[in-house]
Structures are given as structure tokens and as C-alpha cells.
Design a protein around this motif. Structure first.
Motif, PDB file in Angstrom:
ATOM      1  N   SER A 167       0.865  -1.155  -0.129  1.00 40.88           N
ATOM      2  CA  SER A 167      -0.051  -0.037  -0.070  1.00 40.88           C
ATOM      3  C   SER A 167       0.840   1.216  -0.035  1.00 40.88           C
ATOM      4  O   SER A 167       0.636   2.083  -0.578  1.00 40.88           O
ATOM      5  N   ASP A 168       1.898   1.403   0.807  1.00 42.47           N
ATOM      6  CA  ASP A 168       2.962   2.454   0.814  1.00 42.47           C
ATOM      7  C   ASP A 168       3.605   2.617  -0.471  1.00 42.47           C
ATOM      8  O   ASP A 168       3.466   3.681  -0.991  1.00 42.47           O
ATOM      9  N   MET A 169       3.958   1.382  -1.255  1.00 44.72           N
ATOM     10  CA  MET A 169       4.669   1.652  -2.546  1.00 44.72           C
ATOM     11  C   MET A 169       3.310   2.138  -3.524  1.00 44.72           C
ATOM     12  O   MET A 169       3.802   3.036  -4.393  1.00 44.72           O
ATOM     13  N   ALA A 170       2.257   1.778  -3.565  1.00 41.97           N
ATOM     14  CA  ALA A 170       1.073   2.164  -4.318  1.00 41.97           C
ATOM     15  C   ALA A 170       0.859   3.730  -4.161  1.00 41.97           C
ATOM     16  O   ALA A 170       0.436   4.307  -5.058  1.00 41.97           O
ATOM     17  N   LEU A 171       0.565   3.907  -2.882  1.00 39.58           N
ATOM     18  CA  LEU A 171       0.483   5.543  -2.430  1.00 39.58           C
ATOM     19  C   LEU A 171       1.810   6.310  -2.966  1.00 39.58           C
ATOM     20  O   LEU A 171       1.476   7.420  -3.737  1.00 39.58           O
ATOM     21  N   GLY A 172       2.706   5.791  -2.936  1.00 39.39           N
ATOM     22  CA  GLY A 172       4.092   6.603  -3.236  1.00 39.39           C
ATOM     23  C   GLY A 172       4.084   6.816  -4.975  1.00 39.39           C
ATOM     24  O   GLY A 172       4.363   7.815  -5.350  1.00 39.39           O
ATOM     25  N   LEU A 173       3.886   5.722  -5.655  1.00 37.80           N
ATOM     26  CA  LEU A 173       3.992   5.878  -6.887  1.00 37.80           C
ATOM     27  C   LEU A 173       2.634   6.725  -7.486  1.00 37.80           C
ATOM     28  O   LEU A 173       2.870   7.609  -8.443  1.00 37.80           O
TER      29      LEU A 173
END
Length: 490
Positions: free
Chosen positions: A252-258
Motif C-alpha cells: 500500500s505504501d508503494m502504491a500510494l508513493g507511485l
């Protein structure tokens, strides 16, 4: 294509960002680039069915034009069009994910009475079909309710469904939350650096905690549960409890970051769920986007808490049974959903009684919540109800005087594994109320990107921390051949 794979990190993502930021400022062009990249991303795993899904999304788009508040059709016609479109989406989900289970576990066991047997169709499970279906349903309902800016065209609708950061494993983003950003968003250096930092944090969670803990979990759950010692059984579920948190919250952090790097602001999906002091609080903090979706599109339409108290408890239970079914086609997932529905209804019942006035110490409530959650994860992780029952027996009812024949503790849990578990438990389960104010403010700013134009030193520090985490995570990925995302199968 995994976010942690070399082809994504060093080919797909750099090429996308170069094309995206070198393109004209027009959002039409940037949206077209984002959509094309998202289709390539999904096609990497589903080169054939991506086109079938695209046709389904086009049908949803055409239906949304018919059912909007300004459409020139009767309310009854709009309602029936919405119902039919939702049924088509649910039918696609059932055909892809549940048909084999229905035939194998429900229809064929009745064959002695029905006098016929059906062969399971063995249709392929489409990547991220559960998340995609929920996105499509929320788009249809929000269009019908008039809760979001209508898309300017089919490409805007397709971008919402196929936007690659949230395509495979969420978070579940309602069209209501993101529709206006497709039409109007900004791109700044602060947003990009904040997105890179958030991506790196998630990448580190995944590679430094989830993957090593996943190896420990595999060792434990590959042993017959009746051969496990009580200590090994508890160690295995503690490892899995931490693994699934760092894996899913890391994704989720990676998705939000992207998304942030591309100018999008996605809703948060986790808020330190393992510090909760009730099961109700846990579900306000765990997979927040799923809880919000279930509340908006299931719980409230069923009547929510506006009905009688018994009906409210039933609504809670039904919603979480459906949540369990949504996670997977297995009796264990159904039992997992019913299990949480029971505890949520029980807590609501106690709150409405005299017992609700009794306040237990916060520490005991924290332990109770973690215990309920870990028992739930046994159901979630087990391949069958029987396996889960035997595993829980190893945890709570050890066979005194009978030594287990499974591998000894030292062959499953090494010193490095124990250190990872202790550090992971401290990060995930311990609340820190005494963080210095300045440090807490800096950390919140780093996540939210709320830096002033003069705070060059803060931005430089954030970029340095991001780069350090990214390099360490890449090194961990290269040195390991175990890097699955757990929620990809849901």
C-alpha cells in the motif's frame, strides 16, 4: 509484474516516469501515458484477458452515462440498468474466482442426491479481479448517486480502473475519491520526493521484514500441525501476523508513493492496526479502504445501524462473511469472515449493555485484540478448516508428555529470524506516545509532503533517506529469491 522485480524497478518505472514528465503539461497526454503504461503492466501477467476486462469497463462506462442524475431516463430504468451492470460484474468475479469452489465444494457433494456430477471448469483466476470488481461497482454506484465528477470520456474511466499502482492489490479507491484528480491535479517536486519516500518505505517493509518472515512462516506451515510444538506454533503465527502486515502495508505504501509521484493522492490504507485495543478499532485501522467500501456499498444499503439492534448485529456479521468470501474461494476465508463478524457483533452488543461501562486496562485490551487477530490469521493462512483446528490445538492444547516429531525450534527459527520478529513486533505493535514533537512533525511532513519552499534541507534529508532505503531494499531483493505479494492472489 511485481513492484520489487528488477524489470519494474529498472525498466518499466524509469521509462514511465521519463515519458510522463517529458510529455506536455496537458493532463490528457499524461493520462494517456499513464493508461498505456497501466495496460502494459496488467498485460504482463494477463496478456489475453486484459482486453476482455477493457470491454467490460467500456460497458460500465456506457451504463454510467445512462444512469447519471442528468440522464434523460426514468428512475426505474436507471435503477434496473445499475442492477444489471452490477450483476454482470459480480458474475465475472464468480466465474473467474468462485466457480470451481461452488462446483467442487457445494454442487458435487450433493451428487448422491442429485444423481449427476459436474466437472470443475478450471477457469483462470484473473489478477486482481476482486479489487477491479469493487472499483467498477463503486464507479457505477457513484455515477448513479452523482457523487463524483463524470469522466470526460472512456479513457478517463479506463484510467480509474486500470491505474497500475492500485490495480492488482489496492488500495480500493472509489471513483468518488479520485475522479476529480483525473481531471485536475498538479505535479511538483515536493509531491514527487514525497512519493519516492513513501515508495521506499514500503519497499523496505516488504524486503527487510515481510520476505524474511515469510520464509519462517513457510517452514512452520509446511510441517504437519500435529507435529508442531506449542512454541513453534506460536512462533509461526507471530511470524505470519507480522509478515502479512509488512507485506500488505508495504504494498500500500508503494502504491500510494507511485500515485503521488504521478500527482495522485490515494486514501490511506493502514493506520498501525496492531496497536488497536478492540477488534472494532482494528478494522478501522486495517485495510481501511476495504472497510470503507464495505460500509458504503454493503453495510449502509443493508440498513446499517438504522434498523433494530438484532438486525444491526446481523448486518455486521453478513458484511464480514462477504468480506471473507471476497478474500478467497475457501471455507477458511468464509470462517475467517464469520469469525470477525461474531467479534464485531459481540463488541457492539457489550457496548450497548452495562458491561460496556466497565473499562479494562489498555494493556489487557491490547493483548485481547492481538490474540483475536492472531487466531484469525490461523484461519486465514491455513489450507483447510481441519488444518486450522489442529494448528490451534497445537497453540492452546499442547500434548503434555508427548514430544513433537517435527523439526526442532533451532531449525526453523534462527537468530536473524528472531531479531527480525522482535524488531518487527516493536515497530508494528508498540504505540509510542512520547515521540518528541519536532521529530513527530518532521516524520508527518515527510509522509504528507508538507514542506515549504524554503525547507531545502528537509527535502534533501528526505531524499537521502529515500535513496538509502531504496538501495538497501534493492540489495535485499537481489540477495533473496522469495518475494511474493500475499494479496496478489485475492
Amino acid at each position: 509484474m511485481l513492484f520489487t522485480s528488477p524489470v519494474f524497478l529498472f525498466v518499466f518505472l524509469p521509462l514511465l516516469l521519463i515519458a510522463y514528465y517529458l510529455s506536455p503539461r496537458s493532463l490528457h497526454v499524461k493520462n494517456a501515458i499513464a493508461l498505456a503504461a497501466s495496460i502494459v503492466f496488467f498485460s504482463w501477467g494477463e496478456p489475453v484477458f486484459v482486453w476482455a476486462l477493457m470491454i467490460g469497463v467500456y460497458i460500465d462506462y456506457r451504463v454510467s452515462l445512462l444512469i447519471g442524475p442528468n440522464a434523460r431516463y426514468s428512475e426505474q430504468t436507471k435503477r434496473w440498468a445499475l442492477i444489471v451492470a452490477i450483476c454482470l460484474n459480480v458474475a465475472t468475479l464468480i466465474a473467474s474466482k468462485y466457480l470451481d469452489f461452488i462446483v467442487t465444494e457445494i454442487i458435487n457433494p450433493l451428487s448422491p442426491w442429485l444423481h449427476w456430477q459436474v466437472q470443475p471448469p478450471k477457469w483462470p483466476l484473473l489478477l486482481g479481479i476482486s479489487f477491479i470488481t469493487f472499483h467498477r461497482i463503486s464507479y457505477l454506484v457513484d455515477s448513479y448517486k452523482g457523487r463524483a465528477i463524470p469522466p470526460r470520456g472512456f479513457l478517463d474511466c479506463a484510467l480509474y480502473i486500470f491505474l497500475f499502482p492500485q490495480l492488482i492489490a489496492g488500495p480500493i479507491i472509489r471513483y468518488h475519491d479520485i475522479g476529480h484528480q483525473i481531471h485536475d491535479r498538479t505535479h511538483t517536486l515536493e509531491k514527487f520526493l514525497t512519493g519516492f519516500f513513501r515508495f521506499s518505505v514500503g519497499f523496505a517493509k516488504k524486503t527487510l521484514f515481510a520476505d524474511p518472515l515469510g520464509l519462517v512462516t513457510e517452514k512452520v506451515f509446511n510441517v504437519a500441525p500435529h507435529d508442531l510444538s506449542t512454541l513453534a506454533a506460536w512462533g509461526g503465527i507471530v511470524a505470519y501476523t507480522l509478515q502479512i502486515y509488512f507485506d500488505f502495508s508495504g504494498y500500500s505504501d508503494m502504491a500510494l508513493g507511485l500515485g503521488r509521484m504521478m500527482g495522485f493522492q490515494f486514501p490511506e490504507n493502514f493506520n498501525r492496526p496492531y496497536i488497536s485495543r478492540s477488534v472494532t478499532e482494528f478494522w478501522r485501522r486495517w485495510h481501511i479502504s476495504l472497510s470503507n467500501w464495505m460500509r458504503q456499498y454493503l453495510y449502509i444499503p443493508l440498513g446499517g445501524n438504522r434498523v433494530s439492534i438484532p438486525r444491526t448485529y446481523l448486518n455486521l456479521w453478513v458484511v464480514f462473511v462477504i468480506s471473507g468470501v471476497w478474500h478467497g474461494a475457501s471455507w477458511t476465508f468464509i470462517a475467517w469472515g464469520a469469525y470477525y463478524g461474531f467479534f464485531l457483533s459481540l463488541e457492539r452488543m457489550l457496548e450497548n449493555s452495562r458491561v460496556g461501562t466497565i473499562r479494562l486496562p489498555g494493556f489487557s485490551r491490547h493483548i485481547y485484540t492481538l490474540l483475536v487477530v492472531m487466531v484469525g490469521w490461523v484461519l486465514f493462512r491455513s489450507p483447510s478448516i481441519a488444518y486450522a483446528g489442529t494448528y490451534l490445538g497445537a497453540m492452546f492444547m499442547p500434548a503434555f508428555g508427548q514430544a513433537p516429531v517435527g523439526p526442532p525450534w533451532g531449525l526453523i527459527f534462527g537468530n536473524r529470524d528472531l531479531a527480525t520478529m522482535v524488531l518487527g513486533a516493536f515497530i508494528a505493535c508498540v504505540d509510542w506516545p512520547y515521540i518528541p514533537g519536532a521529530m513527530a512533525d518532521t516524520f508527518r511532513q515527510a509522509f504528507a509532503g508538507k514542506f515549504s519552499s524554503e525547507s531545502l534541507s528537509q527535502m534533501t534529508l528526505q531524499f537521502g533517506a529515500s535513496l538509502f532505503l531504496f538501495v538497501v531494499a534493492v540489495a535485499a531483493t537481489i540477495s533473496s529469491d522469495y518475494s511474493p505479494f500475499l494479496y496478489f492472489r485475492f
